[in-house]
Design a protein around this motif. Structure first.
Motif, mmCIF file in Angstrom:
data_model
loop_
_atom_site.group_PDB
_atom_site.id
_atom_site.type_symbol
_atom_site.label_atom_id
_atom_site.label_comp_id
_atom_site.label_asym_id
_atom_site.label_seq_id
_atom_site.Cartn_x
_atom_site.Cartn_y
_atom_site.Cartn_z
ATOM 1 N N ASP A 1 0.773 -1.102 -0.187
ATOM 2 C CA ASP A 1 0.048 -0.114 0.084
ATOM 3 C C ASP A 1 0.787 1.164 -0.048
ATOM 4 N N PRO A 2 0.292 2.346 -0.506
ATOM 5 C CA PRO A 2 1.127 3.701 -0.692
ATOM 6 C C PRO A 2 1.404 4.376 0.649
ATOM 7 N N ALA A 3 2.076 5.079 1.146
ATOM 8 C CA ALA A 3 2.144 5.869 2.385
ATOM 9 C C ALA A 3 0.965 6.435 2.549
ATOM 10 N N LEU A 4 0.201 7.219 1.623
ATOM 11 C CA LEU A 4 -0.857 7.964 1.799
ATOM 12 C C LEU A 4 -2.084 7.089 1.474
ATOM 13 N N PRO A 5 -3.288 6.744 2.103
ATOM 14 C CA PRO A 5 -4.229 5.870 1.909
ATOM 15 C C PRO A 5 -4.638 6.114 0.592
ATOM 16 N N ASP A 6 -5.070 4.985 -0.204
ATOM 17 C CA ASP A 6 -5.678 4.973 -1.625
ATOM 18 C C ASP A 6 -7.025 5.449 -1.209
ATOM 19 N N PRO A 7 -7.660 6.350 -2.061
ATOM 20 C CA PRO A 7 -8.846 6.944 -1.949
ATOM 21 C C PRO A 7 -10.089 6.026 -2.361
ATOM 22 N N SER A 8 -9.730 4.685 -2.838
ATOM 23 C CA SER A 8 -10.869 3.622 -3.099
ATOM 24 C C SER A 8 -11.576 3.342 -1.773
ATOM 25 N N ASP A 9 -12.998 3.339 -2.043
ATOM 26 C CA ASP A 9 -13.910 2.486 -0.954
ATOM 27 C C ASP A 9 -13.611 0.968 -0.804
ATOM 28 N N VAL A 10 -13.282 0.500 -2.216
ATOM 29 C CA VAL A 10 -13.157 -0.820 -1.924
ATOM 30 C C VAL A 10 -11.919 -1.304 -2.565
ATOM 31 N N ASP A 11 -10.996 -2.165 -1.921
ATOM 32 C CA ASP A 11 -9.792 -2.436 -2.607
ATOM 33 C C ASP A 11 -9.778 -4.096 -2.329
ATOM 34 N N GLU A 12 -9.862 -4.735 -3.604
ATOM 35 C CA GLU A 12 -9.895 -6.039 -3.590
ATOM 36 C C GLU A 12 -9.019 -6.894 -4.348
ATOM 37 N N VAL A 13 -8.246 -7.850 -3.930
ATOM 38 C CA VAL A 13 -7.360 -8.606 -4.789
ATOM 39 C C VAL A 13 -8.272 -9.575 -5.681
ATOM 40 N N ALA A 14 -7.864 -9.918 -6.669
ATOM 41 C CA ALA A 14 -8.498 -10.770 -7.717
ATOM 42 C C ALA A 14 -7.274 -11.606 -8.301
ATOM 43 N N LEU A 15 -6.770 -12.707 -7.402
ATOM 44 C CA LEU A 15 -5.997 -13.710 -7.949
ATOM 45 C C LEU A 15 -6.638 -14.807 -8.670
ATOM 46 N N SER A 16 -6.056 -14.912 -9.962
ATOM 47 C CA SER A 16 -6.772 -15.895 -10.914
ATOM 48 C C SER A 16 -5.918 -16.995 -10.992
ATOM 49 N N HIS A 17 -6.429 -18.441 -10.674
ATOM 50 C CA HIS A 17 -5.437 -19.408 -10.850
ATOM 51 C C HIS A 17 -6.147 -20.605 -11.418
ATOM 52 N N LEU A 18 -5.681 -21.321 -12.084
ATOM 53 C CA LEU A 18 -6.348 -22.661 -12.481
ATOM 54 C C LEU A 18 -5.930 -23.882 -11.916
ATOM 55 N N TYR A 19 -6.825 -24.456 -11.208
ATOM 56 C CA TYR A 19 -6.786 -25.716 -10.398
ATOM 57 C C TYR A 19 -7.477 -26.896 -11.165
ATOM 58 N N ASP A 20 -6.279 -27.650 -11.685
ATOM 59 C CA ASP A 20 -7.088 -28.942 -12.815
ATOM 60 C C ASP A 20 -7.938 -28.237 -13.826
ATOM 61 N N GLY A 21 -7.338 -27.098 -14.279
ATOM 62 C CA GLY A 21 -8.269 -26.563 -15.549
ATOM 63 C C GLY A 21 -9.261 -25.785 -15.160
ATOM 64 N N VAL A 22 -9.698 -25.598 -13.777
ATOM 65 C CA VAL A 22 -10.836 -24.989 -13.343
ATOM 66 C C VAL A 22 -10.503 -23.494 -12.847
ATOM 67 N N ARG A 23 -10.774 -22.305 -13.512
ATOM 68 C CA ARG A 23 -10.302 -20.980 -12.817
ATOM 69 C C ARG A 23 -11.017 -20.604 -11.699
ATOM 70 N N THR A 24 -10.250 -20.195 -10.820
ATOM 71 C CA THR A 24 -10.700 -19.552 -9.386
ATOM 72 C C THR A 24 -10.341 -18.350 -9.292
ATOM 73 N N VAL A 25 -10.839 -17.581 -8.137
ATOM 74 C CA VAL A 25 -10.617 -16.333 -7.798
ATOM 75 C C VAL A 25 -10.470 -16.290 -6.414
ATOM 76 N N ASN A 26 -9.178 -15.995 -6.034
ATOM 77 C CA ASN A 26 -8.973 -16.118 -4.832
ATOM 78 C C ASN A 26 -9.074 -17.415 -4.032
ATOM 79 N N GLY A 27 -8.993 -18.684 -4.906
ATOM 80 C CA GLY A 27 -8.951 -19.928 -4.574
ATOM 81 C C GLY A 27 -10.694 -20.542 -4.455
ATOM 82 N N ARG A 28 -11.422 -19.644 -4.815
ATOM 83 C CA ARG A 28 -12.857 -19.955 -5.043
ATOM 84 C C ARG A 28 -13.277 -20.048 -6.724
#
Length: 414
Positions: free
Chosen positions: A147-174
């Motif tokens: 994160d920056p030293a000054l807070p980000d002005p966003s109201d929502v800050d979300e990681v969206a990590l995309s990964h394929l497990y056995d060929g099925v796409r997940t977002v943050n493991g879901r």
């Protein structure tokens, strides 16, 4: 190593000495345990693979710019050993986590401590760099946000990590959509991380978006985008900013297909736009902080393919400047050198090229100069037939890999 003009390199320095201040206490102190095991995704689907602290992806590490991060990696039972590489973070060389280059892989029953100052705000990730073509795809990975030293002005800050497990796409493991609460008029920042071996298209339905960061570096003057997708290559990250519609309708950020991140009420999936946003022309020009024309070292990195032997095995293997691993060239520079490199691909396949320890700026693609915001990358999508001119300042001493992040390609010599 011996060298000729314009530089002579004599003597050397142990990579293990290239570390963050050993006397400084960590601001973020994490211990993670790697295991080979059968685990369950949030959907309940079982995966035979690897975990960090019992799950995959591993825990998201969050720090503020300037903080010293310390991570103790414990290998409980991964038989081939394990490391952690901090993808996109310009760490001291000893913390880079490349087995056989900057450290030995951590064997079962042992541990290793990584220390680095998080000196650049942005979206990053971490993953094993030991047998990465199997360990990453089977689960040894996680997100890192600075994160920056000054807070980000966003109201929502979300990681969206995309990964394929056995060929099925997940977002943050879901599996399926990741639902995120967002009120009308709220400003949301979605940090997309592509952890797979190929490029992923990302597009937004329900509102315009701005591409505000690429590979952890802010875009200068990002403008609203509609009717276009963003290509996020293997290993790369893209931060998208969205303002929620005032009428209370929802927004969907598609990650390579119908599923993705749903903000507010779930809109129906939308088809991928025909157009793709071009970072070469997006945003506003700005100073680079150095002069590429003053480069003291200029290299070519020509990617090809030909028959030969790799580790005694016959096959069609990737080449760099016509040579096969381990006889590929080493590019030797001095601390502070401005470096230019032309990456060209005539191999018949696409290659997401990843430079460790540095960020490079794209100067031109296929001879067409960049005209938008400075396009800083650590992971660059180089399609067959394309060439890129890039430049960087070699200001991080050490031994750094520059490899394809289609990880089977790296295992095949690239």
């Amino acid at each position: 190593t011996g060298g000729g003009p314009p530089h002579a390199h004599a003597g050397g320095r142990d990579v293990a000495t290239l570390v963050a201040d050993p006397a400084r206490a960590p601001d973020v102190d994490v211990t993670m345990t790697a295991r080979k095991q059968r685990f369950a995704l949030a959907s309940g689907r079982a995966i035979d693979g690897y975990t960090l602290d019992g799950g995959s992806p591993g825990p998201t590490i969050r720090a503020t710019v300037g903080q010293l991060v310390q991570v103790r990696l414990v290998n409980e039972n991964v038989p081939d050993g394990v490391t952690l590489h901090w993808h996109g973070v310009d760490v001291p060389n000893a913390a880079d986590g490349v087995a056989g280059v900057t450290q030995d892989a951590v064997p079962p029953g042992r541990d290793h401590v990584y220390r680095f100052v998080a000196d650049r705000p942005g979206t990053y990730w971490y993953h094993s760099h030991q047998l990465s073509h199997t360990q990453v795809i089977r689960g040894l990975l996680g997100a890192l946000v600075v994160d920056p030293a000054l807070p980000d002005p966003s109201d929502v800050d979300e990681v969206a990590l995309s990964h394929l497990y056995d060929g099925v796409r997940t977002v943050n493991g879901r599996e399926g959509d990741l639902a995120v609460a967002a009120a009308p008029g709220a400003r949301a920042r979605i940090r997309v991380v592509n952890t797979d071996n190929g490029p992923m298209s990302v597009w937004v339905a329900g509102a315009p978006f701005r591409l505000v960061a690429i590979d952890g570096t802010d875009v200068v003057g990002p403008t609203p985008v509609t009717g276009a997708a963003v290509l996020v290559t293997a290993g790369a990250r893209a931060d998208l900013a969205v303002t929620m519609p005032a009428d209370g309708s929802g927004v969907r950020v598609h990650l390579g297909g119908p599923t993705g991140v749903v903000l507010g009420a779930a809109p129906p999936p939308a088809r991928q736009p025909a157009a793709t946003l071009d970072p070469l022309t997006y945003g506003e020009p700005a100073a680079l902080g150095f002069d590429p024309a003053a480069a003291r070292r200029t290299f070519r990195y020509d990617i090809g393919r030909r028959p030969g032997f790799l580790n005694g095995r016959p096959g069609m293997w990737w080449t760099v400047n016509g040579r096969q691993y381990p006889d590929t060239p080493m590019f030797v520079v001095s601390d502070g050198d401005v470096v230019r490199m032309r990456i060209s691909n005539h191999s018949g396949d696409l290659h997401p090229m990843h430079l460790h320890g540095h960020h490079a700026v794209v100067l031109a693609r296929d001879g067409v100069p960049a005209s938008g915001s400075p396009w800083w990358v650590d992971s660059l999508n180089v399609a067959n037939g394309e060439s890129y001119d890039v430049a960087f300042v070699a200001d991080n001493p050490g031994i750094w890999t520059d490899h394809c992040h289609n990880l089977p390609h790296a295992a095949e010599g690239l």
